[in-house]
Design a protein around this motif. Structure first.
Motif, PDB file in Angstrom:
ATOM      1  N   TYR A 117       0.857  -1.188   0.000  1.00 30.40           N
ATOM      2  CA  TYR A 117       0.000   0.000   0.000  1.00 30.40           C
ATOM      3  C   TYR A 117       0.888   1.231   0.000  1.00 30.40           C
ATOM      4  CZ  TYR A 117      -3.446   3.450   1.611  1.00 30.40           C
ATOM      5  OH  TYR A 117      -4.249   4.559   1.725  1.00 30.40           O
ATOM      6  N   LYS A 118       0.748   2.049  -1.034  1.00 25.67           N
ATOM      7  CA  LYS A 118       1.617   3.207  -1.228  1.00 25.67           C
ATOM      8  C   LYS A 118       3.072   2.718  -1.191  1.00 25.67           C
ATOM      9  CE  LYS A 118      -1.785   6.510   0.511  1.00 25.67           C
ATOM     10  NZ  LYS A 118      -2.118   7.516   1.537  1.00 25.67           N
ATOM     11  N   ASN A 119       3.874   3.248  -0.277  1.00 28.28           N
ATOM     12  CA  ASN A 119       5.280   2.806  -0.193  1.00 28.28           C
ATOM     13  C   ASN A 119       5.512   1.832   0.954  1.00 28.28           C
ATOM     14  OD1 ASN A 119       6.209   4.391  -2.365  1.00 28.28           O
ATOM     15  ND2 ASN A 119       6.259   6.199  -1.043  1.00 28.28           N
ATOM     16  N   TYR A 120       4.450   1.173   1.392  1.00 26.99           N
ATOM     17  CA  TYR A 120       4.555   0.297   2.551  1.00 26.99           C
ATOM     18  C   TYR A 120       4.218  -1.140   2.164  1.00 26.99           C
ATOM     19  CZ  TYR A 120       4.063   4.890   4.725  1.00 26.99           C
ATOM     20  OH  TYR A 120       4.223   6.198   5.061  1.00 26.99           O
ATOM     21  N   LYS A 121       4.789  -2.056   2.932  1.00 28.26           N
ATOM     22  CA  LYS A 121       4.486  -3.473   2.739  1.00 28.26           C
ATOM     23  C   LYS A 121       4.354  -4.119   4.106  1.00 28.26           C
ATOM     24  CE  LYS A 121       6.189  -7.724   0.556  1.00 28.26           C
ATOM     25  NZ  LYS A 121       7.257  -8.339  -0.268  1.00 28.26           N
ATOM     26  N   LEU A 129      -8.571   2.385   6.696  1.00 32.46           N
ATOM     27  CA  LEU A 129      -8.002   1.317   7.515  1.00 32.46           C
ATOM     28  C   LEU A 129      -6.519   1.126   7.189  1.00 32.46           C
ATOM     29  CD1 LEU A 129      -8.314  -1.002   9.540  1.00 32.46           C
ATOM     30  CD2 LEU A 129      -9.116  -2.450   7.662  1.00 32.46           C
ATOM     31  N   LEU A 130      -6.180   1.124   5.911  1.00 27.79           N
ATOM     32  CA  LEU A 130      -4.776   0.963   5.505  1.00 27.79           C
ATOM     33  C   LEU A 130      -3.931   2.142   5.983  1.00 27.79           C
ATOM     34  CD1 LEU A 130      -5.338  -0.487   1.941  1.00 27.79           C
ATOM     35  CD2 LEU A 130      -3.978  -1.577   3.734  1.00 27.79           C
ATOM     36  N   ASP A 131      -4.489   3.352   5.917  1.00 29.14           N
ATOM     37  CA  ASP A 131      -3.751   4.525   6.416  1.00 29.14           C
ATOM     38  C   ASP A 131      -3.440   4.378   7.900  1.00 29.14           C
ATOM     39  OD1 ASP A 131      -3.658   5.866   3.979  1.00 29.14           O
ATOM     40  OD2 ASP A 131      -5.551   6.924   4.326  1.00 29.14           O
ATOM     41  N   GLU A 132      -4.402   3.885   8.667  1.00 26.56           N
ATOM     42  CA  GLU A 132      -4.203   3.723  10.102  1.00 26.56           C
ATOM     43  C   GLU A 132      -3.201   2.608  10.394  1.00 26.56           C
ATOM     44  OE1 GLU A 132      -4.293   4.508  14.016  1.00 26.56           O
ATOM     45  OE2 GLU A 132      -5.291   5.703  12.471  1.00 26.56           O
ATOM     46  N   ILE A 133      -3.273   1.523   9.643  1.00 31.31           N
ATOM     47  CA  ILE A 133      -2.332   0.410   9.838  1.00 31.31           C
ATOM     48  C   ILE A 133      -0.903   0.863   9.593  1.00 31.31           C
ATOM     49  CG2 ILE A 133      -1.550  -1.793   8.856  1.00 31.31           C
ATOM     50  CD1 ILE A 133      -4.518  -2.484   8.381  1.00 31.31           C
ATOM     51  N   PHE A 152       4.584   2.997  10.022  1.00 30.15           N
ATOM     52  CA  PHE A 152       5.549   2.144   9.326  1.00 30.15           C
ATOM     53  C   PHE A 152       6.583   2.990   8.612  1.00 30.15           C
ATOM     54  CE2 PHE A 152       2.400  -1.618   8.541  1.00 30.15           C
ATOM     55  CZ  PHE A 152       2.346  -1.830   9.904  1.00 30.15           C
ATOM     56  N   HIS A 153       7.737   2.412   8.395  1.00 26.50           N
ATOM     57  CA  HIS A 153       8.763   3.036   7.564  1.00 26.50           C
ATOM     58  C   HIS A 153       8.567   2.570   6.132  1.00 26.50           C
ATOM     59  CE1 HIS A 153      10.916   4.545  11.037  1.00 26.50           C
ATOM     60  NE2 HIS A 153      10.873   3.343  11.581  1.00 26.50           N
ATOM     61  N   PRO A 154       8.747   3.455   5.149  1.00 26.40           N
ATOM     62  CA  PRO A 154       8.627   3.007   3.753  1.00 26.40           C
ATOM     63  C   PRO A 154       9.619   1.895   3.452  1.00 26.40           C
ATOM     64  CG  PRO A 154       8.703   5.397   3.890  1.00 26.40           C
ATOM     65  CD  PRO A 154       9.042   4.877   5.255  1.00 26.40           C
ATOM     66  N   GLN A 155       9.198   0.965   2.592  1.00 25.23           N
ATOM     67  CA  GLN A 155      10.085  -0.128   2.212  1.00 25.23           C
ATOM     68  C   GLN A 155      11.296   0.416   1.463  1.00 25.23           C
ATOM     69  OE1 GLN A 155       9.218  -2.887   4.181  1.00 25.23           O
ATOM     70  NE2 GLN A 155      10.254  -3.760   2.450  1.00 25.23           N
TER      71      GLN A 155
END
Length: 437
Positions: free
Chosen positions: A48-52, A155-159, A163-166
């Motif tokens: 999601y976006k720059n996150y995994k 929900l994904l934004d909150e999760i 997080f740090h971008p991958q």
């Protein structure tokens, strides 16, 4: 960088599997309007976006009398232990019940970040009803509808908000990392000790002795390696039943960090379905593999290598290109045969094929066996190029990718494997219309 894990938990029939499928973007979980359908944890990766992150779907927690309810609760407990964040899903169409409060208490004790997702909120009237769910005592409440794709982005934004971008893989690190994965008690730690030739891992006959994944650097023939041993169970002090299921989360995390996966089979017990499941996770991650038949000393008087190889090939048909090594970690017999195979499959996963030679091979393959026609049209392959390694990826420029039959795709893969040594590594084939960007 460590990839976070997120677990979905809740009582039966609140829509966990529907939300899981929304988040991973695939229909993986079985969805049926019957409580308790999802009994085993199911795993997927979400980008999601720059996150995994890794996503774990769990069976519905129900304190009722059914026999499998205890097992589902145990599995959910393990998922909670392993997760960095828990998404607690409740049914927005129903009032809170005893199971919701039992789960609430489990999550409060875990000390993990909890996001409360009120599912089945698909209109304004139901939106006003979500305030009653503050009774559960969680601050992060998000209204969603898995079925109608409402609130999933929130929900994904909150999760992912903490997080740090991958980051890209650091290609400067030239150590070959390989993980040893398999069911508990197949001899993973004994194999690690045999490779390292020292007792660095705890070895025990009790399944699940290894508590955490352990990375150990070592040198073999003047090259640097890192071996990753994986656990079969989470913590001491907690007893999980059917623990052969519980090695998967650990295996997935180790697979993610590895260049090569060594899948260990217990020759004495034989091949079971869960061995195939664990191997399939490495395959889906695009990692090169080596299959190891351990405890060979216990069956060598009953089988020869040719017979057992035939059995392995029949059971692991989806890994027909993967080398098989027979050894005994305990006696160290044939242990010397493993490291050369690990090095070979790693090198094969990094292999790049010259474009002109690749096109010659595919041209000859097409002449030998023309693609089947469909409604008077036939697939034409204009040009092929390799677009990546680990795993090697080949892009076919064609007139219409809709004309590709799966059997012909398999034929082309086999021709590539016949012409170039890709033993041990999966290869990916993509068909692209010539006019596509």
């Amino acid at each position: 960088m460590k990839i976070p894990s997120v677990a979905l938990v809740g009582r039966p029939n609140v829509g966990k599997s529907t939300i899981f499928n929304r988040l991973v973007g695939k229909k993986i979980s079985i969805i049926e309007d019957t409580p308790g359908v999802t009994r085993d944890r199911i795993y997927g990766d979400v980008i999601y976006k720059n996150y995994k992150f890794h996503l774990i779907d769990t069976g519905g927690i129900d304190v009722g009398p059914e026999n499998f309810n205890k097992e589902i609760t145990i599995q959910a407990s393990l998922a909670i232990d392993e997760a960095d964040i828990i998404v607690f899903i409740v049914d927005g169409k129903e009032e809170l019940n005893r199971n919701d409060f039992v789960i609430r208490d489990m999550l409060k004790k875990s000390g993990k970040k909890v996001i409360l997702a009120v599912n089945k909120i698909d209109n304004d009237k139901r939106m006003n009803d979500i305030y009653s769910f503050y009774e559960l005592g969680f601050d992060n409440i998000i209204a969603v509808s898995g079925e109608h794709n409402i609130g999933i982005s929130s929900l994904l934004d909150e999760i992912t908000k903490d997080f740090h971008p991958q980051e890209e893989v650091n290609l400067i690190d030239n150590k070959i990392k390989f993980c040893v994965i398999g069911r508990p008690n197949v001899g993973k730690s004994s194999l690690v000790n045999a490779i390292l030739n020292e007792e660095k891992a705890i070895v025990s006959n009790v399944a699940g002795t290894t508590r955490d994944a352990v990375d150990t650097p070592f040198t073999y023939e003047k090259e640097e390696y890192v071996i990753i041993d994986t656990a079969g169970i989470r913590k001491s002090g907690k007893i999980y039943e059917n623990i052969e299921k519980y090695s998967v989360i650990r295996a997935m995390k180790a697979i993610e960090r590895s260049n090569v996966c060594v899948v260990v089979i217990n020759a004495e017990e034989g091949i079971i379905e869960h061995d195939k499941h664990i191997a399939s996770y490495a395959l889906e991650a695009g990692k090169p593999l080596v299959l190891v038949v351990n405890k060979w000393d216990t069956v060598a008087d009953k089988f020869n290598i040719a017979e057992y190889t035939k059995l392995m090939r029949a059971e692991f048909q989806f890994l027909s290109y993967v080398p098989i090594v027979f050894l005994s970690a305990k006696t160290k017999k044939r242990i010397h045969t493993l490291m050369p195979e690990i090095k070979k499959v790693y090198n094969n996963s990094m292999k790049e094929v010259k474009t002109s030679v690749l096109n010659d091979v595919i041209r000859d393959a097409v002449i030998l066996n023309q693609p089947p026609s469909y409604k008077g049209k036939r697939l034409k392959i204009y040009f092929v190029s390799q677009k990546g390694v680990t795993p090697p990826k080949f892009v076919f420029n064609v007139n219409s990718k809709g004309l590709v039959h799966f059997s012909y795709e398999r034929y082309l893969e086999n021709k590539i494997r016949e012409s170039f040594d890709f033993e041990g590594t999966p290869i990916q084939i993509e068909f692209k219309n010539r006019n596509e960007e």
